[in-house]
Motif scaffolding. Structure first.
Motif, PDB file in Angstrom:
ATOM      1  N   LYS A 113      10.889   7.185 -16.793  1.00  0.00           N
ATOM      2  CA  LYS A 113      11.568   8.264 -15.981  1.00  0.00           C
ATOM      3  C   LYS A 113      13.108   8.057 -16.367  1.00  0.00           C
ATOM      4  O   LYS A 113      13.704   9.126 -16.609  1.00  0.00           O
ATOM      5  CB  LYS A 113      11.151   8.376 -14.477  1.00  0.00           C
ATOM      6  N   TYR A 163      13.294   9.215 -19.513  1.00  0.00           N
ATOM      7  CA  TYR A 163      13.538  10.834 -19.672  1.00  0.00           C
ATOM      8  C   TYR A 163      14.829  11.386 -19.094  1.00  0.00           C
ATOM      9  O   TYR A 163      15.290  12.318 -19.863  1.00  0.00           O
ATOM     10  CB  TYR A 163      12.319  10.977 -18.539  1.00  0.00           C
ATOM     11  N   ARG A 164      15.359  10.977 -18.071  1.00  0.00           N
ATOM     12  CA  ARG A 164      16.559  11.518 -17.738  1.00  0.00           C
ATOM     13  C   ARG A 164      17.431  11.353 -18.740  1.00  0.00           C
ATOM     14  O   ARG A 164      18.363  12.297 -18.713  1.00  0.00           O
ATOM     15  CB  ARG A 164      16.967  10.691 -16.276  1.00  0.00           C
ATOM     16  N   MET A 209       6.927  13.735 -21.320  1.00  0.00           N
ATOM     17  CA  MET A 209       7.008  13.230 -19.878  1.00  0.00           C
ATOM     18  C   MET A 209       5.480  13.605 -19.148  1.00  0.00           C
ATOM     19  O   MET A 209       5.135  12.657 -18.510  1.00  0.00           O
ATOM     20  CB  MET A 209       8.140  13.772 -19.209  1.00  0.00           C
ATOM     21  N   GLU A 221       3.338  10.614 -17.551  1.00  0.00           N
ATOM     22  CA  GLU A 221       3.173  10.435 -16.073  1.00  0.00           C
ATOM     23  C   GLU A 221       1.758  10.434 -15.947  1.00  0.00           C
ATOM     24  O   GLU A 221       1.151   9.464 -15.084  1.00  0.00           O
ATOM     25  CB  GLU A 221       3.442  11.982 -15.377  1.00  0.00           C
ATOM     26  N   SER A 260       0.831   6.804 -14.276  1.00  0.00           N
ATOM     27  CA  SER A 260       1.104   7.162 -12.635  1.00  0.00           C
ATOM     28  C   SER A 260       0.143   6.052 -11.819  1.00  0.00           C
ATOM     29  O   SER A 260      -1.150   5.916 -12.482  1.00  0.00           O
ATOM     30  CB  SER A 260       0.754   8.538 -12.246  1.00  0.00           C
TER      31      SER A 260
END
Length: 198
Positions: free
Chosen positions: A162, A165-166, A190, A194, A198
């Motif tokens: 993440k 990703y940002r 993404m 996930e 996850s």
């Protein structure tokens, strides 16, 4: 901190200075931002919105990092751990495998022909290859490669993914002049990661 960077230094020495002031390491994105804010003349002074500019900036930084890693190792000063998420100086460890293992990434980035011979069409083909492989069932590997996490040194977790990703979204968002197609690729990657992490 950034204004202390000597513009006359070679890129490898500028990177060394930045890494010495950040013992916990810096991401590739953070290094590039600091080089730009320090007005380094060794990387393109252009927004990272165009895929070819982004590729060339990335290549030049990684070329200098691999040169620096070899120099520090030869001088027995430090070990440089290189990955897009965290580039970090570590203590020199003698007697280990060191730099003797074959490293295809090192070979790629130290060959300047790979920079000279890659044009905008080649960069677009790399992105197209991502989508082709996604549809061919290699979605996880393709997504990791788009995020440049496919050869990450440490076990990956969702928080790390993440964070990357940002970084990529902030770089490629159309509101900041980025490329919509590239942002769509990042969002798709993404979604896939996930599912796996996850």
């Amino acid at each position: 901190m950034n204004d202390e960077l000597d513009p006359d230094l070679e890129l490898a020495d500028q990177l060394l200075h930045l890494l010495q002031t950040a013992p916990a390491g810096l991401s590739e994105y953070e290094l590039i931002q600091q080089l730009k804010s320090s007005h380094s003349t060794h990387i393109p002074n252009l927004p990272l919105l165009d895929n070819l500019v982004l590729f060339r900036t990335h290549f030049l930084v990684f070329n200098a990092l691999y040169q620096l890693r070899e120099r520090l190792w030869d001088e027995q000063r430090a070990h440089l751990d290189i990955s897009p998420l965290c580039i970090q100086l570590q203590p020199y460890r003698s007697g280990g495998a060191g730099l003797t293992e074959h490293d295809p990434l090192r070979d790629y980035y130290l060959d300047m022909d790979n920079l000279r011979n890659t044009d905008a069409d080649d960069v677009e083909k790399l992105l197209t290859s991502f989508w082709t492989r996604m549809q061919g069932g290699e979605e996880k590997q393709a997504a990791l490669e788009l995020f440049e996490l496919h050869d990450h040194q440490h076990p990956l977790n969702l928080a790390t993914i993440k964070h990357r990703y940002r970084q990529l979204v902030s770089l490629h968002h159309p509101d900041r002049g980025g490329n919509t197609e590239r942002l769509q690729s990042i969002n798709k990657a993404m979604e896939i990661l996930e599912r796996y992490y996850s």
